[in-house]
Design a protein around this motif. Structure first.
Motif, short mmCIF file in Angstrom:
data_model
loop_
_atom_site.label_atom_id
_atom_site.label_comp_id
_atom_site.label_asym_id
_atom_site.label_seq_id
_atom_site.Cartn_x
_atom_site.Cartn_y
_atom_site.Cartn_z
N TRP A 1 0.86 -1.19 0.00
CA TRP A 1 0.00 0.00 0.00
C TRP A 1 0.88 1.23 0.00
N ARG A 2 0.59 2.16 -0.92
CA ARG A 2 1.34 3.41 -0.98
C ARG A 2 0.38 4.54 -1.34
N GLU A 3 0.77 5.74 -0.92
CA GLU A 3 -0.11 6.87 -1.24
C GLU A 3 0.26 7.46 -2.60
N GLU A 4 -0.76 7.66 -3.42
CA GLU A 4 -0.54 8.34 -4.69
C GLU A 4 -1.77 9.18 -4.98
N ASP A 5 -1.58 10.38 -5.44
CA ASP A 5 -2.69 11.32 -5.68
C ASP A 5 -3.57 11.45 -4.44
N LYS A 6 -2.95 11.56 -3.29
CA LYS A 6 -3.64 11.75 -2.01
C LYS A 6 -4.57 10.59 -1.66
N ARG A 7 -4.30 9.42 -2.22
CA ARG A 7 -5.15 8.28 -1.91
C ARG A 7 -4.29 7.03 -1.79
N ASN A 8 -4.63 6.20 -0.83
CA ASN A 8 -3.89 4.96 -0.65
C ASN A 8 -4.24 3.97 -1.74
N LYS A 9 -3.19 3.43 -2.37
CA LYS A 9 -3.43 2.47 -3.44
C LYS A 9 -2.55 1.24 -3.19
N ARG A 10 -3.05 0.13 -3.65
CA ARG A 10 -2.28 -1.10 -3.48
C ARG A 10 -1.56 -1.41 -4.79
N PHE A 11 -0.26 -1.36 -4.74
CA PHE A 11 0.54 -1.60 -5.95
C PHE A 11 0.97 -3.07 -6.00
#
Lengths: 335, 112
Positions: free
Chosen positions: B73-83
């Motif tokens: 899980w990482r933050e991108e565009d102010k939202r947590n996303k699962r890469f």
């Protein structure tokens, strides 16, 4: 996005608990990204109805959650009778039904001072199992044939989902004959009393409750008829049902607890011990075997559920009014 | 059910079976580069392999459980996303899998 959050909460309910938060976080991000893309394409924020339509397209919460479950139990004998989406609900309903059935049978037998053996439970329990299984097998067939409609949308989303016509028609098929039966009872007491009608008659107290119960049944049928022709009047279902069930609860409460004598020995027969005992048995069965459980279902289950389903409609109405108020107030404030 | 409906249902079942294996391969190939679910789905659709999220996310979870993918899980565009990306084990298995698929493809072309 209130609707999306409600939708995600509904999906979460059906997910395996250990992974539910993780799955919902990811699903939430995906759905939000899709909605943002739609907003960018439209050049404006999406309306609640558009978000609801998008979520409807995405699938009902039970089906969406099912895809994440690898250990989905189902009832299968050669072919699938009750699929994994419905099976958990089937188990819950079956358990609740069986507990109520056993309790009702025990109460009726205790009131009638009849011997309470294991045998007396076998037939009612088997009937419950067979009937409920058949109902769920039917629901499963409908779901397989028409996978899109949401029969029981989460309360928060229900204002935006038109009432399925099949749902209203099914209600009409169920309650129409009940209304006809109720209309026929004064003329054919056999329909209520069975073979005991030869020796018993309805007590005078029925005259006080007959019309109110008739109105309740009429309202119930009327709501279904209106919903068939006006499926977009989504508010009608919870508000009418709340009213119907609350009124029904009151009528039944006074019928069950205030007028305990529902049948008496018929006029031509002497009030002997034999007929008095028959009247007592029929009164006990009607009170605790028929009206009592019905009262419990109306007061204990239906009223709270429909009250809960009314809340989002009320919130929407209030929001609408507040919006209208602020839009009319702001120009004058600017002056 | 009419014969036409039966044939359609049968075709759908066979098509889904055919797609299932190919999708796994496509997902593994796409995840040689790290992506999150939404962009992965868009990339697959752009390459002519549309997949709905209800199929993709459970598949990603299964592949991760099998050790073929890793995620964070990482933050991108102010939202947590699962890469997600291919794990070492995934990389090792992808090579023979692709060879197998190419073999099947060649054989099938020969038969056709």
């Amino acid at each position: 996005m209130e609707i999306l959050d409600s939708y995600l909460r509904a999906v979460k309910r059906y997910l395996p608990r250990a992974q539910s938060s993780d799955i919902i976080k990811e699903l939430s991000d995906d759905l939000r990204s899709q909605l943002e893309e739609k907003e960018t394409a439209a050049g404006r924020p999406l309306a609640d109805e558009e978000i609801a339509a998008f979520l409807r397209q995405h699938g009902d919460p039970m089906t969406v959650a099912r895809r994440y479950r690898q250990d989905s139990p189902s009832l299968t004998i050669g072919w699938e009778l009750i699929g994994p989406e419905l099976f958990p609900m089937y188990l819950i309903m079956l358990s609740v039904n069986l507990v109520i059935t056993v309790a009702c049978v025990a109460i009726v037998f205790l009131i009638m001072h009849a011997p309470l053996t294991l045998n007396v439970f076998v037939f009612p329990v088997l009937i419950q199992i067979v009937v409920l299984t058949l109902v769920f097998v039917g629901l499963n067939l409908v779901r397989r044939k028409y996978p899109q409609p949401w029969y029981y949308p989460p309360a928060e989303i229900s204002p935006m989902i038109p009432v399925p016509r099949g749902y209203s028609i099914a209600g009409l098929i169920l309650w129409g004959p009940v209304l006809l039966w109720w209309l026929a009872v004064p003329f054919v007491p056999f329909l209520l009393l069975g073979s005991a009608a030869a020796h018993l008659q309805l007590a005078p107290t029925w005259h006080r409750f007959y019309v109110p119960l008739l109105l309740v049944l009429l309202a119930s049928v009327a709501q279904r008829v209106i919903s068939i022709f006006r499926p977009h009047w989504t508010w009608l279902v919870p508000f009418m049902r709340l009213l119907i069930n609350a009124a029904g609860t009151l009528v039944l409460y006074f019928l069950v607890f205030k007028s305990r004598t529902l049948v008496v020995v018929a006029d031509p027969f002497p009030s002997t011990g034999q007929y008095d005992k028959l009247a007592e048995s029929v009164n006990g069965t009607l009170l605790w075997g028929v009206l009592g459980p019905w009262l419990w279902i109306w007061a204990g289950i239906s009223v709270p559920i429909y009250a809960w389903y009314c809340l989002p409609h009320l919130r929407r109405m209030l929001r609408g009014k507040t919006g209208a108020a602020s839009s009319t107030v702001s120009p004058s404030q600017g002056k | 059910m009419t014969p036409g409906n039966e044939n359609h249902a049968l075709f759908e079942n066979l098509r889904l079976e055919l797609r299932r294996g190919s999708l796994i391969l496509a997902v593994l190939v796409m995840l040689r580069t790290e992506q999150y679910g939404y962009t992965l789905r868009k990339s697959l659709a752009d390459h002519g392999m549309p997949i709905d999220e209800g199929t993709l996310y459970p598949l990603l979870r299964r592949l991760e459980t099998q050790g073929l993918l890793v995620s964070e899980w990482r933050e991108e565009d102010k939202r947590n996303k699962r890469f997600y990306r291919l794990s070492a084990e995934g990389k090792a298995i992808l090579k023979p899998l692709l060879a197998e698929w190419q073999g099947i493809n060649t054989s099938l072309n020969g038969i056709l």
